[in-house]
Design a protein around this motif. Structure first.
Motif, short mmCIF file in Angstrom:
data_model
loop_
_atom_site.label_atom_id
_atom_site.label_comp_id
_atom_site.label_asym_id
_atom_site.label_seq_id
_atom_site.Cartn_x
_atom_site.Cartn_y
_atom_site.Cartn_z
N THR A 167 3.76 12.64 47.27
CA THR A 167 3.40 13.38 48.49
C THR A 167 1.89 13.36 48.71
O THR A 167 1.42 13.06 49.80
N ARG A 168 1.14 13.70 47.65
CA ARG A 168 -0.31 13.74 47.82
C ARG A 168 -0.87 12.35 48.02
O ARG A 168 -1.83 12.16 48.78
N GLN B 7 -3.41 25.77 48.90
CA GLN B 7 -2.47 24.65 49.09
C GLN B 7 -1.79 24.74 50.44
O GLN B 7 -1.62 23.74 51.13
N LEU B 57 4.00 18.48 51.99
CA LEU B 57 3.03 19.27 51.21
C LEU B 57 3.29 20.76 51.41
O LEU B 57 3.26 21.54 50.46
N GLU B 60 6.36 21.82 49.51
CA GLU B 60 6.06 21.97 48.08
C GLU B 60 5.24 23.23 47.82
O GLU B 60 5.49 23.96 46.85
N TRP B 66 2.40 22.71 44.74
CA TRP B 66 2.43 21.25 44.74
C TRP B 66 2.91 20.74 43.39
O TRP B 66 2.60 21.32 42.35
N ARG B 67 3.67 19.65 43.41
CA ARG B 67 4.28 19.12 42.19
C ARG B 67 3.27 18.38 41.31
O ARG B 67 2.30 17.84 41.81
N SER B 68 3.59 18.36 40.04
CA SER B 68 2.80 17.67 39.00
C SER B 68 1.29 17.81 39.17
O SER B 68 0.56 16.83 39.17
N MET B 69 0.85 19.05 39.33
CA MET B 69 -0.60 19.32 39.28
C MET B 69 -1.00 19.42 37.81
O MET B 69 -0.19 19.78 36.97
N PRO B 70 -2.26 19.09 37.49
CA PRO B 70 -2.68 19.21 36.09
C PRO B 70 -2.60 20.67 35.63
O PRO B 70 -2.85 21.58 36.42
N ARG B 75 -7.73 21.45 32.66
CA ARG B 75 -8.94 21.41 33.47
C ARG B 75 -10.05 22.12 32.72
O ARG B 75 -9.89 23.24 32.29
#
Lengths: 499, 162
Positions: A167-168, B7, B57, B60, B66-70, B75
């Motif tokens: 998506t991103r 987001q 977006l 999600e 949002w999917r698969s963010m770190p 971080r």
């Protein structure tokens, strides 16, 4: 052997003293800028672009090949000593490399990087030499429909298949494509989305976008989110030479990594991130010392770094033979070509063989210069890392703004640069990949041209994209690339839910 | 996971861009000769793409983020330092305003000082001196050696330039 004759002719060009000098300057500058923390290869090439304003095309492109290689190597030095990978492709190198440096083995880690880059780079250039004429032969048969299908394939792999989130990736790609719309439509002369601003009629320059995202955006991000963290620079202690044991463990890793990296770079799948991680896990599996992984195993540095370099050279196959950039750095190299009115592609091999083969030959030379230059000068590159952060980023921005301003001598480009800087800041913070945007901007207008040409030829009949076998194949593969991973994920989720 | 306002805002931003392009596209001509499509076709495709990816977006963002963010632990970040952001932004904006008027060297020196200040340097006089030296060196190299024209501004009588 057409490739062989071409290459000999190329060496004639590349070994001219003046071109050797440009190659030498390119490698040195590329390494110097590449070593700067936070400056990856794409930004290095973009920032040094204005320097070539007065050069002839051959000299300038040879210098750029040097900058490209130098920047890659410089980046690995920073990665190992500072543990701040400048780009996603060096994350795998950082895993073991920084551990080695912490254990006082920074020397051998840097040496295996330099030698591995040399080995992988040289083998990859040989493969490029052999492969390019073959691809050119095929590409000469391509019409607009085939080119368009190929570009759709490249868009999809770069944006949707690679990276953490489809998506991103797609959002980033469409923002890039949107920026590509700005300016005069090349087919009809119709101005689009320029809002009457003369500077925008020329379209948005890829260099402004890249420098805005990578330099301004990165500086804003680092200042706002990480500048108040302590930073540890590992010392360059001990010998830089590798022991016999190090050699024995390194060279198979270099070769295996080259075999992984080159194909990944040369199919328009872009990005060196996947091959570097593949190489890392392969070395971990094959190593006789798996227990050292996580605390500084030399194979874990040798492999990913070689894979990174092989794939960076592989990227030049679609760039030179098809005119399709599949990484942010390649997109900027394409701009460098376009600044000289050169459109890379199969015809270039026929119209300007001197230039193309000179460039390829200079990569052989560049790899040698890099090796000769880097190992002895490692002490200097390490000193570069001790530049205080405030002065470093301030200097980067002075240079970045210069590049944007010198395009039209106008503040409008500086304003655009700042807007892209804000965009880059947000994208960095929210883990939105920037490469799809850069590639979308440069490849979007080219794809549109091919699309409309194809339809002009078929008199508006859109079925041409699926009735031509080559174009249909590319589009089918593209569709599979999107659908299959999605189905796999769905099934996995189902089984997980059932269990 | 709690909803992230940022987001949601960014997703809406992408949607808005798509809507903006769609509106702009409606003013573009659609005639295109043999191809039967005009300069408005691809902009329409891009508007559609932006709207679709913005919608995804947003979906999600509203359904768990949002999917698969770190992971936050991956971080290495401190809290947003607004001062740093503001100093650098101010430097860049002053730079673009001063460029034509005060010239490359002075604008560059000011930019250098502001960015260094944003990174926490407290010795602004020293930074200004370094910035001046760097900008002057770059200016002379580009103008005298590379023949790239840059504005000399207030220092024009001394150093030349446009």
């Amino acid at each position: 052997m057409e490739a062989f004759a071409g290459l000999l002719q190329g060496f004639d060009v590349a070994l001219k003293p003046i071109n050797l000098l440009w190659g030498f300057i390119g490698v040195t500058l590329g390494t110097f800028v590449g070593v700067l923390p936070g400056v990856g290869p794409a930004l290095t090439v973009a920032m040094l672009l204005p320097l070539t304003a007065q050069l002839d095309p051959t000299g300038a492109l040879i210098m750029f090949a040097g900058i490209y290689y130098g920047a890659m190597f410089g980046g690995s030095t920073t990665t190992i000593l500072l543990n701040t990978p400048g780009e996603s492709a060096s994350i795998a190198t950082a895993l073991e490399g920084n551990k080695m440096a912490k254990a006082g083995r920074a020397g051998p880690a840097l040496a295996t990087c330099a030698l591995g880059s040399f080995v992988a780079g040289t083998i990859a250039v040989v493969l490029l030499t052999l492969l390019a004429p073959v691809v050119v032969e095929v590409a000469l048969k391509f019409g607009p429909a085939e080119y368009f299908a190929l570009m759709v394939f490249a868009f999809t792999t770069v944006a949707a298949v690679l990276g953490a989130s489809t998506t991103r990736g797609l959002a980033s790609l469409f923002v890039g494509l949107m920026l590509g719309l700005v300016g005069i439509d090349s087919q009809t002369g119709q101005p689009r989305f320029a809002f009457g601003v003369p500077e925008l009629l020329d379209g948005i320059d890829v260099v402004v976008l890249a420098v805005g995202l990578f330099a301004v955006g990165e500086t804003l991000y680092v200042a706002a989110y990480t500048s108040r963290l302590p930073e540890t620079l590992e010392k360059m202690s001990g010998s830089i030479w590798m022991s016999v044991q190090d050699w024995k463990r390194s060279w198979p890793a270099w070769l295996r990594a080259t075999a992984i990296g080159f194909p990944f770079g040369s199919i328009p799948a872009g990005g060196a991130e996947i091959p570097t991680f593949l190489s890392y896990s392969l070395e971990k599996k094959l190593s006789k010392h798996p227990e050292e992984f996580g605390s500084g195993a030399i194979e874990g540095v040798a492999g990913p770094e070689a894979a990174n370099n092989a794939s960076a050279t592989g990227v030049l196959v679609p760039l030179l033979t098809l005119g399709i950039p599949t990484s942010a750095t390649a997109a900027i190299l394409l701009t460098a070509f376009q600044n000289y009115g050169i459109q890379p592609g199969p015809l270039l091999f026929q119209i300007q063989p001197d230039l193309v083969w000179g460039l390829i030959a200079s990569m052989y030379v560049g790899n040698v210069i890099l090796l000769v230059l880097n190992l002895p000068l490692i002490g200097i590159w390490v000193k570069v890392l001790t530049i205080p952060r405030p002065a470093l980023y301030a200097g980067i921005l002075v240079f970045a703004t210069l590049g944007a301003y010198s395009l039209h001598q106008s503040w409008v480009d500086l304003a655009t640069l700042y807007v892209f800087g804000l965009l880059g800041f947000v994208m960095r913070r929210f883990d939105i990949p920037v490469a799809p945007a850069v590639i979308g901007l440069i490849l979007g207008p080219l794809a549109e041209t091919q699309f409309r040409r194809a339809l002009s030829i078929s008199q508006g009949d859109a079925s041409v994209f699926v009735t031509q076998p080559i174009s249909a194949t590319f589009l089918a593969v593209t569709a599979l690339l999107v659908i299959v991973p999605w189905l796999v994920r769905r099934r996995r989720r189902r089984t997980k839910a059932a269990a | 996971m709690r909803r992230s306002g940022a987001q949601i805002a960014l997703s809406l931003g992408v949607l808005a861009l798509g809507a903006g392009i769609a509106v702009g596209t409606s003013y573009l001509p659609s005639q295109g000769g043999y191809a039967r499509i005009g300069p408005n076709f691809i902009p329409a495709v891009v508007a559609f793409g932006l709207i679709v990816s913005g919608a995804f977006l947003l979906y999600e963002a509203l359904t768990g983020g949002w999917r698969s963010m770190p992971e936050p632990a991956e971080r290495t970040e401190h809290a947003l330092h607004w001062g740093a952001f503001a100093w650098i932004s101010a430097g860049l904006i002053a730079h673009m305003a001063l460029m034509q008027w005060a010239g490359f060297v002075l604008a560059g020196a000011l930019l250098f000082t502001c960015v260094a200040r944003g990174f926490g340097s407290a010795r602004w006089l020293r930074d200004a001196a370094i910035g001046l030296a760097i900008a002057l060196g770059v200016f002379l190299f580009f103008v005298r050696v590379l023949n790239v024209s840059l504005p000399g501004g207030w220092l024009k009588p001394l150093i030349g330039g446009l």
